[in-house]
Design an enzyme around this catalytic site. Structure first.
Site, mmCIF file in Angstrom:
data_model
loop_
_atom_site.group_PDB
_atom_site.id
_atom_site.type_symbol
_atom_site.label_atom_id
_atom_site.label_comp_id
_atom_site.label_asym_id
_atom_site.label_seq_id
_atom_site.Cartn_x
_atom_site.Cartn_y
_atom_site.Cartn_z
ATOM 1 N N HIS A 196 59.010 -75.842 19.804
ATOM 2 C CA HIS A 196 58.855 -74.467 19.319
ATOM 3 C C HIS A 196 60.179 -73.801 19.052
ATOM 4 O O HIS A 196 60.367 -73.132 18.045
ATOM 5 C CB HIS A 196 58.122 -73.643 20.382
ATOM 6 C CG HIS A 196 56.691 -73.986 20.465
ATOM 7 N ND1 HIS A 196 56.120 -74.489 21.598
ATOM 8 C CD2 HIS A 196 55.714 -73.906 19.552
ATOM 9 C CE1 HIS A 196 54.848 -74.696 21.373
ATOM 10 N NE2 HIS A 196 54.572 -74.354 20.145
ATOM 11 N N GLU A 437 67.338 -101.972 5.499
ATOM 12 C CA GLU A 437 68.028 -101.529 6.718
ATOM 13 C C GLU A 437 68.176 -102.655 7.737
ATOM 14 O O GLU A 437 68.622 -102.436 8.850
ATOM 15 C CB GLU A 437 67.318 -100.318 7.333
ATOM 16 C CG GLU A 437 65.840 -100.496 7.583
ATOM 17 C CD GLU A 437 65.186 -99.249 8.178
ATOM 18 O OE1 GLU A 437 65.894 -98.358 8.658
ATOM 19 O OE2 GLU A 437 63.943 -99.191 8.167
ATOM 20 N N ASP A 461 70.279 -97.929 10.503
ATOM 21 C CA ASP A 461 69.871 -99.199 11.095
ATOM 22 C C ASP A 461 70.658 -100.370 10.520
ATOM 23 O O ASP A 461 70.989 -101.316 11.244
ATOM 24 C CB ASP A 461 68.367 -99.426 10.890
ATOM 25 C CG ASP A 461 67.570 -98.689 11.945
ATOM 26 O OD1 ASP A 461 67.974 -98.738 13.122
ATOM 27 O OD2 ASP A 461 66.559 -98.048 11.592
ATOM 28 N N CYS A 508 69.797 -93.334 2.216
ATOM 29 C CA CYS A 508 69.232 -92.215 2.976
ATOM 30 C C CYS A 508 69.681 -92.166 4.433
ATOM 31 O O CYS A 508 69.217 -91.326 5.188
ATOM 32 C CB CYS A 508 67.712 -92.236 2.905
ATOM 33 S SG CYS A 508 66.996 -93.672 3.710
HETATM 34 C C1 PEP Z 1 68.160 -95.447 8.621
HETATM 35 O O1 PEP Z 1 67.915 -96.346 9.423
HETATM 36 O O2 PEP Z 1 69.242 -95.323 8.032
HETATM 37 C C2 PEP Z 1 67.151 -94.418 8.327
HETATM 38 C C3 PEP Z 1 67.326 -93.554 7.364
HETATM 39 O O3 PEP Z 1 66.048 -94.373 9.085
HETATM 40 P P1 PEP Z 1 65.997 -93.841 10.608
HETATM 41 O O4 PEP Z 1 67.260 -93.082 10.867
HETATM 42 O O5 PEP Z 1 64.771 -93.000 10.672
HETATM 43 O O6 PEP Z 1 65.893 -95.105 11.381
HETATM 44 MG MG MG Z 2 65.925 -96.807 10.083
#
Ligand code: PEP
Ligand code: MG
Length: 595
Positions: A196, A437, A461, A508
């Site tokens: 929250h 990843e 990852d 990402c």
């Molecule tokens: C990553 O592994 O870079 C990723 C974007 O996923 P997460 O951080 O959710 O593992």
């Molecule tokens: Mg990941």
């Protein structure tokens, strides 16, 4: 007097912003509930005591609600209305009274038992807002209990300006009520991005850090404190120099951010005409307005884990509505939703899991989904059904081989045929992607590319597995290096393989939002960059002030260096020279934290 030394605490960056203030300590951890039996002739009196406490609680809540009327933010008021509804609920009120009589127990004890029972009902409810927010029932119970026992019900506001609330946990009403009293930030010991405090702090645009372990035992009211919601960092007893640095950084960031946000409609295009799509990473629907305000061209990574952290898997209908809300709010912009990426250290409360020696390498993510097929199919059907409401892309996480990807796609085909059999609609245009990843996936990305419409590189990852560095372990954090020669080589290879197969590739992981790596990412030819929304205005500005030709020069230059330290120095100098505003003289990215 002994001088107190600065102490740095790390937590979860729940709401961005920086503030310097004085601690306002709130410690309302659960108190002991008295339990005793009452004589028959005391039952009526005990029930009356309970009714009075409920009535007092209702008056208190109504008064808080009325004071808030007219405020722009609706979230806290909606939560109060929900609490008021619970206070008038038959099960709670009549149920407790009945229990007092049938068990001949005191009001506090009876209330506690009723709340536990209601909580169990909430846990089992499907498709309900309350199921997500089941701690609300706890807060309601606590309020009545406090009134029964004569404890303070409202948290005391600070008597000083620029207060930073430090608490074990805060109810939504605490948070909302406090924010009116010139609170400048929140720190809590428990909670995550979905707690929250986090939600309301974000909606009020106040910095917040949650999950800061054991801070309560080390702070006192009035202590000086800095909180940095970009870095997830709390500094207790900061030195004068640290305070000045934080104030300067905060003021600078705020002014600059406002200027940069005002450029959000301009395309993220280099001076020599290379356009890049800038997308947002997010975990919660509530973050969408911020992402749009910061100029997101779409969502590059929506992590669905947060929908699954409850006691039961979310139903297909509930998920469909969530995905639908996301797609509708994004109004036709691309939205990449990742299927469940959980397991390992992130256990699901409703799945029995073995104790694994190496959870990060264990039955997690897509592996788990392929094992628990009904749950996976429900998510895929929910995604497909929502797809008619926008521009959906489905992303499979942690793919490590072709077979796994084929199996995941096979499940998607099954989900589609199930929908067709029931006459339920879905968009035929949904694109399917694989996260890159795991090093094996990166190395054989040429083979995987033929199977999907796009790639998304998860550097968090990828780096963890490639360099054998646990991404959550502070002890080895110094080894987590996006500029490691092997990481750069692998990224280059994935982009090349994707482009050879004529599919787009995005990035990402957290690396994508760090301005230090922007020219490497551009120079390598990534088509889309997905990051924390607050980083978007900076990336847009820097892209517009870069040239692709120049960025490529950097990637060529570093591809000839075999030593990661030299690469880092080279990149730092390169970026500091081009963007002195955003980097310190030694080339450290001084905005938005960084890796
Ligand atoms: C990553 O592994 O870079 C990723 C974007 O996923 P997460 O951080 O959710 O593992
Ligand atoms: Mg990941």
């Amino acid at each position: 007097m002994t001088r107190r030394r600065p102490k740095v605490f790390k937590g979860i960056d729940a709401s961005p912003g920086i503030c310097v203030g004085l601690v306002h300590l709130i410690d309302r951890r659960k108190f002991q509930v008295p339990k005793y039996h009452v004589r028959d002739e005391q039952i009526e009196q005990e029930q009356q005591r309970f009714r009075t406490a409920v009535a007092t609680s209702i008056v208190q809540l109504e008064s808080i609600r009325d004071k808030m009327a007219g405020r722009k933010r609706q979230d806290p008021q909606a939560i109060i209305e929900a609490h008021l509804l619970m206070m008038r609920d038959e099960v709670l009120v009549a149920g407790t009274e009945k229990l007092i009589a049938s068990q001949a127990i005191n009001a506090e004890w009876a209330l506690k038992n009723t709340v536990t029972k209601i909580r169990q009902v909430f846990d089992n409810l499907e498709d309900d807002y309350f199921r997500e927010r089941r701690s609300d029932v706890e807060f309601v119970g606590q309020r009545i209990l406090r009134n029964l026992m004569g404890h303070e019900t409202e948290v005391r506001g600070p008597d000083h300006e620029r207060a930073v609330v430090v608490a074990h946990d805060l109810s939504p009403i605490d948070t909302a009520g406090l924010s009116r009293q010139k609170i400048t930030g929140f720190v809590t010991e428990v909670g995550g991005k979905t707690s929250h405090t986090a939600i309301i702090a974000r909606s009020l645009e106040l910095p917040a850090i949650v999950g800061v372990e054991n801070i309560l035992s080390q702070v006192g009211s009035g202590d000086r404190i800095i909180i940095d919601g970009y870095r997830g960092e709390v500094v207790l007893h900061p030195s004068e120099r640290m305070v000045q640095q934080a104030l300067v950084r905060s003021q600078g960031l705020r002014t600059r951010a406002a200027e940069l946000i005002s450029e959000k409609a301009k395309p993220a295009e280099t001076r020599d005409g290379q356009r890049t799509r800038l997308l947002a990473n997010m975990e919660m629907i509530e973050e969408i307005p911020t992402a749009l305000r910061y100029g997101a061209d779409g969502i590059g990574l929506f992590r669905t884990e947060f929908l699954f952290l409850d006691r039961r898997p979310p139903s297909e209908g509930y998920q469909r509505r969530c995905y639908q809300r996301i797609l509708r709010q994004m109004k036709g912009r691309p939205v990449t939703i990742r299927t469940l990426d959980i397991g390992g250290d992130k256990r699901l409360p409703f799945l029995r899991s073995e104790n694994e020696a190496n959870p990060a390498l264990g039955l997690r993510s897509i592996r788990l989904c392929l094992r628990v097929k009904p749950m996976f199919l429900a998510q895929l059907r929910a995604l497909l059904r929502a797809s008619v409401d926008g521009n959906l892309k489905i992303l499979f996480p942690m793919i490590s081989c072709v077979r796994e990807l084929k199996e995941a796609k096979q499940m998607l085909a099954v989900a589609k045929s199930q929908l067709r059999a029931k006459g339920q609609r879905y968009s035929r245009k949904v694109k399917v992607g694989a996260m890159i990843e795991v090093p094996s996936a990166a190395l054989m990305s040429d083979a995987l590319a033929g199977q999907v419409d796009f790639f998304s590189i998860g550097t968090n990852d990828l780096i963890q597995y490639l360099l054998a560095v646990d991404r959550h372990n502070e002890q080895v954090a110094y080894l987590f290096n996006p500029l490691h020669v092997s990481v750069l080589r692998l990224l280059k290879q994935v982009v090349k393989n994707a482009h050879q197969a004529k599919i787009p590739v995005s990035i990402c992981g957290e690396m994508a939002g760090n301005p230090l790596y922007l020219h490497i990412i551009l120079g390598m030819g990534l088509d889309e960059i997905s990051m924390n929304p607050v980083a978007l205005p900076y990336a847009r500005h820097m892209i517009r002030n870069s040239s692709l030709k120049d960025a490529k020069k950097l990637t060529r230059l570093i591809s000839q260096i075999n030593d990661s330290e030299t690469i880092r120095r080279t990149v730092q100098e390169w970026m500091a020279e081009r963007f002195p505003e955003f980097f310190t003289k030694d080339g450290r990215a001084d905005i938005l934290g960084g890796l």
